[in-house]
Design a protein around this motif. Structure first.
Motif, PDB file in Angstrom:
ATOM      1  N   LEU A 207       0.857  -1.327  -0.077  1.00  7.90           N
ATOM      2  CA  LEU A 207       0.132  -0.101   0.155  1.00  7.90           C
ATOM      3  C   LEU A 207       0.803   1.100   0.035  1.00  7.90           C
TER       4      LEU A 207
ATOM      5  N   MET B   2       2.306   6.322  -2.895  1.00  8.76           N
ATOM      6  CA  MET B   2       1.075   6.753  -2.900  1.00  8.76           C
ATOM      7  C   MET B   2       0.921   7.596  -4.457  1.00  8.76           C
TER       8      MET B   2
ATOM      9  N   HIS C 182       1.119  12.456   4.804  1.00  8.00           N
ATOM     10  CA  HIS C 182       0.647  11.386   4.293  1.00  8.00           C
ATOM     11  C   HIS C 182       1.478  10.026   4.507  1.00  8.00           C
ATOM     12  N   GLU C 183       2.789  10.418   3.781  1.00  9.07           N
ATOM     13  CA  GLU C 183       3.973   9.499   3.781  1.00  9.07           C
ATOM     14  C   GLU C 183       4.650   9.258   5.048  1.00  9.07           C
TER      15      GLU C 183
ATOM     16  N   HIS D 125       1.383   6.718   6.961  1.00  7.79           N
ATOM     17  CA  HIS D 125       1.343   5.160   6.855  1.00  7.79           C
ATOM     18  C   HIS D 125       2.282   4.805   8.057  1.00  7.79           C
TER      19      HIS D 125
ATOM     20  N   GLU E 138      -5.163   3.886   2.485  1.00  6.71           N
ATOM     21  CA  GLU E 138      -4.929   5.121   2.171  1.00  6.71           C
ATOM     22  C   GLU E 138      -5.633   6.068   2.927  1.00  6.71           C
TER      23      GLU E 138
ATOM     24  N   HIS F 116      -7.278   5.031  -4.225  1.00  8.77           N
ATOM     25  CA  HIS F 116      -7.086   6.437  -3.859  1.00  8.77           C
ATOM     26  C   HIS F 116      -8.299   7.249  -3.932  1.00  8.77           C
TER      27      HIS F 116
HETATM   28 ZN    ZN Z   1      -0.517   6.099   0.570  1.00  8.08          ZN
END
Ligand code: ZN
Length: 682
Positions: free
Chosen positions: A6, A9, A455-456, A460, A485, A542
């Protein structure tokens, strides 16, 4: 913990509208033409490699070798996406190269558009929706074009006559009942039988699941990612695994990759990088997945090199069961200045985890080893080209992430190119107030960057699975991508309205967070629907995630009118009335999504995704498409790569120059000529 499949992105969701306005003439640096053309639902852009000249000669040499390793693997993804993609692609290329008359006729231009779509999608299925597309020409016309091509230039099978070839290839291209979708995620059917990709053949979903379940060592916390680099098929009742390696499937392309990697070893920047390259070579030679894990670990440890490459079988989005990975490569070097912002966030990872609204038992005590940087891309190939991610977090193996951490990168010059290509027209169409437009114009770029970074880097990486619960891929199955996500997005959304970012000095004011909120809601409820055809549901993970979050938040805030649906002159708008309350709602949602992930609650995941993420509001969809129609904006964008031209003297590397081609078709034909290593049918 999080599942292995996953982590890249593909934030193509973020809306990058069409660039208009620069003259199509060339090209002092400040006038660099970003968008070169637009066709079907696609636009072609270019990116610059700022800072290349500042690299040392040795670094340039390394970049060049890695550039070749990337492009040498290009054929692989075509074959992975569909067994007959290469033969179709080569037929189209042979037609284009041999056709001499009538290059401006309407029919021929339509054939060209089809060819460009095939190149763009690395095959005959849409790169985003995964559905088959067909050319807007007649079969008779295509047959006539094929007949023009000398037999020796067509990808005929041995002893196949031209007429047999035509009988074979025409239905593959035109018949809409053959190979309908590359990756089927639909609920309640055999996902393997109904997916056209070339990861499996002659085998059922149940057989695949049983086969890999028997291969997975559940007692070993460091188990390899079974099935990652092979095709699984049943031959005479026996299940056979064809591994992608030197001497195995895709050998001809992999041998070339190894050839250039061998050269890269000699100019590696650090010892870790050198070992990493050597491990990668060993992996390509043996196909051994334990070696691939060893490679990933060395790759993580190498934090000092400026030049870096992602190269291998990486993301598993195309496999509905998440075992098989597509070939991918991104070659880059570090953007030192921009990296400072992402490093600041990374440094505070533990603070973000401690202050997260998720349950205490789901929090990580030690958020480990998040290494984040902004990179300048030199070339992309396979899964990440021409359509590209703007942020990547690897490796995907859960246990490696837990013990060694991961590397997170933001593709700085790609994002920069998107921003240059964007216009204000979408804002004017979909924002309710001029204040909203101004806010987005003022802070949109920064808040995009911050959202991607969080997000990264912290999204995650956060949260943990309850003891004894399997990975989300095992427990949440086909909903795991969307849920993961959503989890990463919700972490970013929750904190982007937090004063912490202001005190850290990475965000000037909370208004930047507000810009992100209104953009996210606009996109999740309306503008991303531009990418869906009438009558279709949302398939891509996404996009599902984005609608899931926006629609769920809309409903949760309904009683207090937190997000208001308004109508002005027959047009729909979504307006945020209370940003702080929306932050609280995002926090509650994050709490729930984390619980689902930590407990592996399949039923809850399925209910959420099916309720909010999949179905499209038919009337609103129609309206959105109509409003976009008059803007003439392509919903998807991809890139022409720069070209590196090296010079050698007596076998010794002297220098390398960067060129910026501006013709997508020419680049695709150039790649076909230089990097076609695989047989047409593998
Ligand atoms: Zn992602």
């Amino acid at each position: 913990m999080t599942p292995r499949n996953l982590f890249t992105m593909f934030l193509c969701l973020i809306f990058f509208p069409l660039f208009k306005g620069f003259p199509q003439t060339m090209q002092p640096e400040e006038k660099f033409v970003v968008q070169t053309e637009q066709f079907a639902d696609l636009a072609i852009l270019r990116y610059r490699i700022e800072g290349f000249e500042q690299l040392s000669l040795k670094q340039k040499e390394l970049v060049y070798y890695l550039y070749e390793t990337a492009l040498c693997g290009r054929d692989i993804i075509f074959d992975q996406n569909y067994k007959y993609n290469l033969v179709i692609r080569r037929t189209l290329e042979a037609i284009i190269q041999n056709h001499s008359e009538d290059k401006t006729s309407e029919e021929y231009l339509k054939l060209l558009v089809y060819a460009k779509r095939v190149w763009f999608s690395n095959g005959i299925h849409h790169h985003y929706s995964s559905l088959k597309f067909t050319p807007e020409i007649t079969k008779e016309y295509l047959v006539a074009l094929i007949n023009e091509v000398p037999e020796g230039k067509l990808p005929l099978a041995r002893e196949q006559s031209k007429s047999d070839f035509i009988k074979f290839i025409i239905p593959l291209i035109f018949d809409t009942t053959i190979a309908v979708t590359k990756t089927n995620q639909a609920d309640g059917v055999d996902l393997i039988a109904s997916s056209a990709n070339n990861f499996y053949e002659n085998i059922t979903q149940k057989e695949v699941e049983e086969y890999y379940s028997s291969k997975t060592d559940k007692t070993n916390p460091r188990a390899i990612s079974v099935g990652l680099n092979s095709k699984l098929e049943k031959v005479n009742g026996e299940i056979v695994e064809n591994t992608w390696k030197v001497g195995g499937m895709y050998s001809a392309a992999i041998e070339k990759i190894v050839y250039w990697l061998d050269k890269a070893v000699t100019v590696a920047e650090t010892e870790h990088q050198k070992i990493a390259f050597q491990k990668l070579i060993e992996f390509y030679k043996t196909g051994d997945l334990k070696t691939f894990d060893d490679y990933c670990i060395e790759w993580i440890k190498d934090t000092q090199s400026s030049v870096d490459a992602i190269n291998g079988f990486i993301e598993t989005y195309s496999d509905p069961l998440g075992f098989k990975a597509n070939f991918e490569s991104i070659v880059s070097f570090k953007d030192v200045v921009a990296t400072k912002r992402i490093e600041a966030i990374s440094k505070e990872a533990q603070w973000f985890e401690d202050n997260s609204p998720i349950s205490a038992q789901h929090k990580k005590k030690n958020v480990k080893g998040i290494s984040a940087k902004v990179i300048t891309v030199v070339v992309e190939s396979g899964d990440s080209s021409p359509s590209t991610p703007i942020g990547v977090n690897l490796p995907n193996a859960t246990w490696i992430r837990k013990e060694y951490g991961s590397k997170s990168v933001n593709l700085g010059n790609i994002v920069h190119a998107y921003n240059l290509a964007s216009s204000d027209e979408v804002l004017r169409e979909f924002c309710y107030t001029t204040e909203e437009i101004e806010l987005t114009k003022k802070y949109g770029n920064l808040s995009d960057d911050l959202h991607t970074d969080m997000h990264e880097v912290i999204g995650h990486a956060s949260g943990q699975i309850n003891p004894g619960v399997g990975t989300p891929r095992e427990t949440l199955k086909n909903y795991s991508s969307t849920i993961e996500e959503a989890r990463a997005d919700l972490v970013a959304l929750y904190y982007i309205l937090d004063n912490k970012l202001v005190t850290m000095g990475v965000m000037p004011t909370i208004d930047a967070g507000k810009a992100e909120y209104s953009k996210y809601i606009r996109s999740g409820l309306m503008t991303q629907l531009q990418r869906i055809k009438p009558g279709e549901n949302i398939e891509e993970a996404h996009m599902r995630n984005r609608q899931l979050i926006a629609a769920w938040a809309f409903e949760k805030g309904k009683s207090e009118n937190i997000i208001e649906r308004k109508n002005k002159e027959g047009k729909t708008f979504f307006v945020i009335n209370n940003y702080e309350k929306l932050k609280t709602i995002f926090g509650e949602m994050l709490h729930d999504i984390q619980r689902i992930t930590s407990e592996g609650d399949f039923d809850a995941a399925r209910k959420l995704v099916e309720t909010y993420g999949v179905k499209v509001d038919v009337e609103l969809h129609k309206e959105v498409l109509k409003r976009f129609e008059k803007l003439h904006i392509a919903p998807y964008k991809g890139f022409i790569n720069p070209v590196l031209v090296p010079s050698f003297e007596n076998g010794k590397f002297i220098d390398v120059k960067v060129e910026y081609p501006d013709d997508f078709t020419k680049q695709m034909l150039f790649y076909a000529k230089q990097y076609s290593f695989l047989p047409s049918i593998n």
